[in-house]
Design an enzyme around this catalytic site. Structure first.
Site, short mmCIF file in Angstrom:
data_model
loop_
_atom_site.label_atom_id
_atom_site.label_comp_id
_atom_site.label_asym_id
_atom_site.label_seq_id
_atom_site.Cartn_x
_atom_site.Cartn_y
_atom_site.Cartn_z
N ARG A 63 0.83 -1.20 0.00
CA ARG A 63 0.00 0.00 0.00
C ARG A 63 0.87 1.26 0.00
O ARG A 63 0.50 2.28 -0.56
CB ARG A 63 -0.88 -0.02 1.25
CG ARG A 63 -2.21 0.61 0.96
CD ARG A 63 -3.17 0.50 2.09
NE ARG A 63 -3.44 -0.88 2.47
CZ ARG A 63 -4.24 -1.21 3.47
NH1 ARG A 63 -4.81 -0.30 4.19
NH2 ARG A 63 -4.45 -2.46 3.78
N LYS A 172 2.06 -17.98 6.98
CA LYS A 172 1.23 -18.07 8.16
C LYS A 172 0.84 -16.67 8.64
O LYS A 172 1.55 -15.74 8.28
CB LYS A 172 1.95 -18.85 9.24
CG LYS A 172 3.22 -18.14 9.73
CD LYS A 172 3.91 -18.99 10.72
CE LYS A 172 3.41 -18.71 12.10
NZ LYS A 172 4.24 -17.78 12.86
N ASP A 201 6.07 -23.17 5.89
CA ASP A 201 6.44 -23.24 7.30
C ASP A 201 7.95 -23.21 7.27
O ASP A 201 8.59 -24.20 6.90
CB ASP A 201 5.93 -24.54 7.92
CG ASP A 201 6.29 -24.61 9.40
OD1 ASP A 201 7.37 -24.12 9.77
OD2 ASP A 201 5.50 -25.15 10.18
N HIS A 202 8.53 -22.06 7.62
CA HIS A 202 9.97 -21.92 7.33
C HIS A 202 10.83 -22.91 8.12
O HIS A 202 11.95 -23.18 7.75
CB HIS A 202 10.43 -20.47 7.50
CG HIS A 202 10.62 -20.02 8.91
ND1 HIS A 202 9.59 -19.62 9.71
CD2 HIS A 202 11.73 -19.90 9.66
CE1 HIS A 202 10.07 -19.27 10.89
NE2 HIS A 202 11.36 -19.42 10.89
N GLU A 240 13.20 -18.72 22.49
CA GLU A 240 13.61 -17.46 21.85
C GLU A 240 14.00 -16.45 22.92
O GLU A 240 13.34 -16.35 23.96
CB GLU A 240 12.45 -16.88 21.04
CG GLU A 240 12.04 -17.76 19.89
CD GLU A 240 11.07 -17.03 18.98
OE1 GLU A 240 11.53 -16.39 18.05
OE2 GLU A 240 9.86 -17.09 19.26
N ASP A 259 1.20 -19.28 17.28
CA ASP A 259 2.35 -18.75 16.54
C ASP A 259 3.41 -19.82 16.29
O ASP A 259 4.04 -19.84 15.24
CB ASP A 259 2.95 -17.59 17.36
CG ASP A 259 4.07 -16.87 16.62
OD1 ASP A 259 3.90 -16.61 15.42
OD2 ASP A 259 5.11 -16.58 17.25
N HIS A 264 5.23 -24.86 13.45
CA HIS A 264 6.62 -25.31 13.53
C HIS A 264 6.77 -26.55 14.41
O HIS A 264 7.35 -27.55 14.02
CB HIS A 264 7.53 -24.21 14.08
CG HIS A 264 7.37 -22.90 13.37
ND1 HIS A 264 7.13 -22.79 12.03
CD2 HIS A 264 7.42 -21.61 13.82
CE1 HIS A 264 7.06 -21.51 11.68
NE2 HIS A 264 7.22 -20.78 12.75
N LYS A 364 8.96 -16.88 24.49
CA LYS A 364 9.74 -15.67 24.18
C LYS A 364 10.35 -15.16 25.47
O LYS A 364 9.90 -15.51 26.56
CB LYS A 364 8.82 -14.62 23.57
CG LYS A 364 8.27 -15.05 22.19
CD LYS A 364 8.00 -13.87 21.30
CE LYS A 364 7.43 -14.29 19.96
NZ LYS A 364 8.43 -14.66 18.96
C1 BG6 Z 1 7.80 -17.19 13.30
C2 BG6 Z 1 7.04 -16.65 14.46
O1 BG6 Z 1 7.02 -18.08 12.56
O2 BG6 Z 1 8.95 -17.87 13.77
C3 BG6 Z 1 7.91 -15.74 15.31
O3 BG6 Z 1 5.93 -15.92 13.99
C4 BG6 Z 1 9.17 -16.45 15.70
O4 BG6 Z 1 7.22 -15.31 16.46
C5 BG6 Z 1 9.85 -17.04 14.48
O5 BG6 Z 1 10.02 -15.50 16.32
C6 BG6 Z 1 11.03 -17.90 14.89
O6 BG6 Z 1 11.74 -18.24 13.74
P1 BG6 Z 1 13.29 -18.56 13.82
O7 BG6 Z 1 13.64 -19.00 12.44
O8 BG6 Z 1 13.97 -17.29 14.24
O9 BG6 Z 1 13.42 -19.63 14.85
#
Ligand code: BG6
Length: 514
Positions: A63, A172, A201-202, A240, A259, A264, A364
């Protein structure tokens, strides 16, 4: 030390990475954080590694009004700050002219006519074959207008409608419960065929996660002991150090369960628990993972309070920096009950895993960024070196470290050299960086390349997304019934709430120290 034996290619085709055709990647949410921090740096690294198809183009759509030049400058900063490999001026000079920007509102039907014209112009200019990938890095509420806009403008076409391909990547959150996930799947499914949809899903692109199947199925020693007869329990941890950061509005609505666990962590669980697939064909692998989700024992009603723990970080410090409590962070409601930590004990009810608890935890503002899967084996009999009940030998643990140092270690008990009969646990440790000597590609590099080659093995299929939401939604309902007005707190920078320790300690076990 480099590996000494020959390397063996294991791509599904059993050959090398299939040829990657030039394409146009259109990023919805192009002016956002994900594009700047992860997507463009990933593409740039693919280019450096000679994997990005020549002549491909990227169009950021957002945008925010911006010219192509401004977009290029912004993402250049993103590459400097976040790329795995440093910015090389000559490569950037090649890459930048292939980056474009179009400002437009996702809800405005005009946007799609303008996009269509821009795509056609760029494809003509760069002589591209018309392969298009649409990346939805936008809130799910915009998925429907985007899919419908693409269809109306003739940008999204079904497979076989033309020689080139259209694919869509869905970021996501794919929903916030089962019903909303189903609604999103319906919207995307109306316009795209399931074979064109890549739900990302990374975690599935992370090196150690990809290695899980290799460890399990390319080594003969693990499978015979990978079951309830030998395994005491499994711990999956994603810890994290960072707090909610700048994502307050998203996180308030999500929380740790949605999340991190729904996607994951459940995917990690599937890879640990699945049966050996009979081939590496994407659907065969995804069927095997799907079976695990089907066997996950639902957690409902009173059980929710017994086997799940949720909590929020309070005031404290992580990695030397002070952290306000979650409810004092910018953009967070002072009476928020969104969880920043969750721990769950669950079971996969099938023959292999009967009675083996899986303990999951994520949070977190914990002391470190550290993620691992730890498989703890059963105790040895209480004779010989384990005869003293007061001092049992530590059990064998196979730990697969996902981050920060990717690798795996096996804890075994060894004799201490000398005249006294002493034993000591030692770690046999394998670190990717020591053995292979270069940093692994980022997850988004692998996954974007997969979409370009059309390999869906590392993406979530519709049934899996819905099955994991079905399981998570029962926990959410249980929490809602509990109606807590405040959640337990843990001090930021500590390992989580006492309630989570009790969850595992009540079973005579303990969380691993990360
Ligand atoms: C994301 C979450 O999918 O994954 C985040 O939305 C999280 O909250 C992140 O911090 C963690 O990814 P990575 O690759 O840093 O472990």
């Amino acid at each position: 030390m480099p590996p000494t034996s020959p390397r063996i290619n294991i791509s599904p085709s059993q050959e090398t990475i299939p040829p990657v055709e030039p394409c146009t990647l259109i990023i919805f949410g192009g002016s956002g954080d994900l594009a700047r921090r992860r997507l463009i740096p990933a593409l740039y690294n693919l280019l450096l590694d000679g994997l990005l198809p020549p002549r491909s183009a990227v169009i950021g759509l957002g945008r925010k009004p911006m010219t192509d030049e401004e977009f290029r400058a912004t993402v250049r900063d993103g590459v400097i700050a976040h790329s795995r490999q440093a910015l090389a001026e000559d490569m950037w000079t090649d890459f930048a002219p292939r980056l474009f920007y179009l400002s437009g509102d996702n809800e405005d039907p005009n946007t799609y006519a303008r996009l269509n014209a821009r795509v056609a112009e760029i494809e003509r200019q760069l002589q591209l074959p018309g392969n298009r990938i649409f990346y939805l890095s936008i809130p799910p509420s915009s998925f429907a207008p985007v899919c419908e806009g693409l269809a109306r403008a003739g940008l999204a076409t079904k497979p076989d409608a033309r020689p080139s391909y259209s694919r869509i990547i869905v970021e996501k959150p794919v929903g916030r419960d089962l019903a909303s996930a189903q609604a999103i799947n319906q919207v995307t499914g109306r316009v795209f065929d399931e074979s064109q949809i890549f739900r990302i899903d990374h975690y599935l692109g992370k090196e150690t996660v990809q290695n899980l199947m290799v460890v399990r199925f390319a080594n003969s020693i693990f499978d015979p002991i990978w079951n309830h007869k030998y395994i005491d329990h499994v711990q999956i941890t994603v810890s994290e150090a960072e707090g909610v950061g700048t994502r307050a509005s998203y996180y308030e609505e999500a929380g740790a369960l949605r999340d991190m666990v729904q996607n994951h962590i459940l995917q990690l669980l599937c890879l640990v628990a699945m049966e050996p697939p009979y081939s590496l064909d994407p659907d065969v692998v995804r069927n095997a993972k799907m079976e695990v989700l089907r066997c996950l024992k639902p957690i409902t009603g009173q059980d929710v309070a017994q086997v799940t723990v949720r909590a929020q970080y309070g005031k404290g410090a992580t990695q030397g920096a002070p952290v306000p409590g979650y409810r004092r962070e910018n953009g967070i409601r002072p009476d928020s009950t969104t969880e920043t930590y969750v721990a769950i004990k669950c079971f996969v009810e099938n023959w292999r895993w009967s009675g083996v608890p899986f303990y999951l935890r994520t949070g977190k503002a914990l002391p470190h960024r550290a993620s691992e899967i730890a498989v703890q084996f059963k105790d040895i009999p209480q004779i010989l070196f384990n005869a003293n009940a007061q001092q049992p030998q530590p059990p064998n643990v196979l730990a697969l470290r996902i981050q920060p140092e990717e690798g795996l270690s096996l804890r075994i008990v060894s004799r201490v050299p000398g005249t006294r009969a002493e034993t000591h646990p030692v770690e046999m440790d394998f670190q990717y960086s020591n053995v292979f000597g270069r940093p692994s590609p980022e997850a988004y590099e692998r996954l974007l390349l997969d979409v370009m080659t059309g390999d869906a093995s590392r993406f979530m299929r519709r049934d899996a997304v819905e099955a994991s939401w079905a399981w998570i939604t029962k926990i959410l309902e249980g929490w809602q019934q509990q109606g807590l007005r405040t959640l337990p707190e843990y001090e930021a920078g500590t390992c989580g709430p006492a309630e989570a320790d009790r969850l595992i300690e009540n079973d005579g076990r303990a969380w691993r120290t990360l």
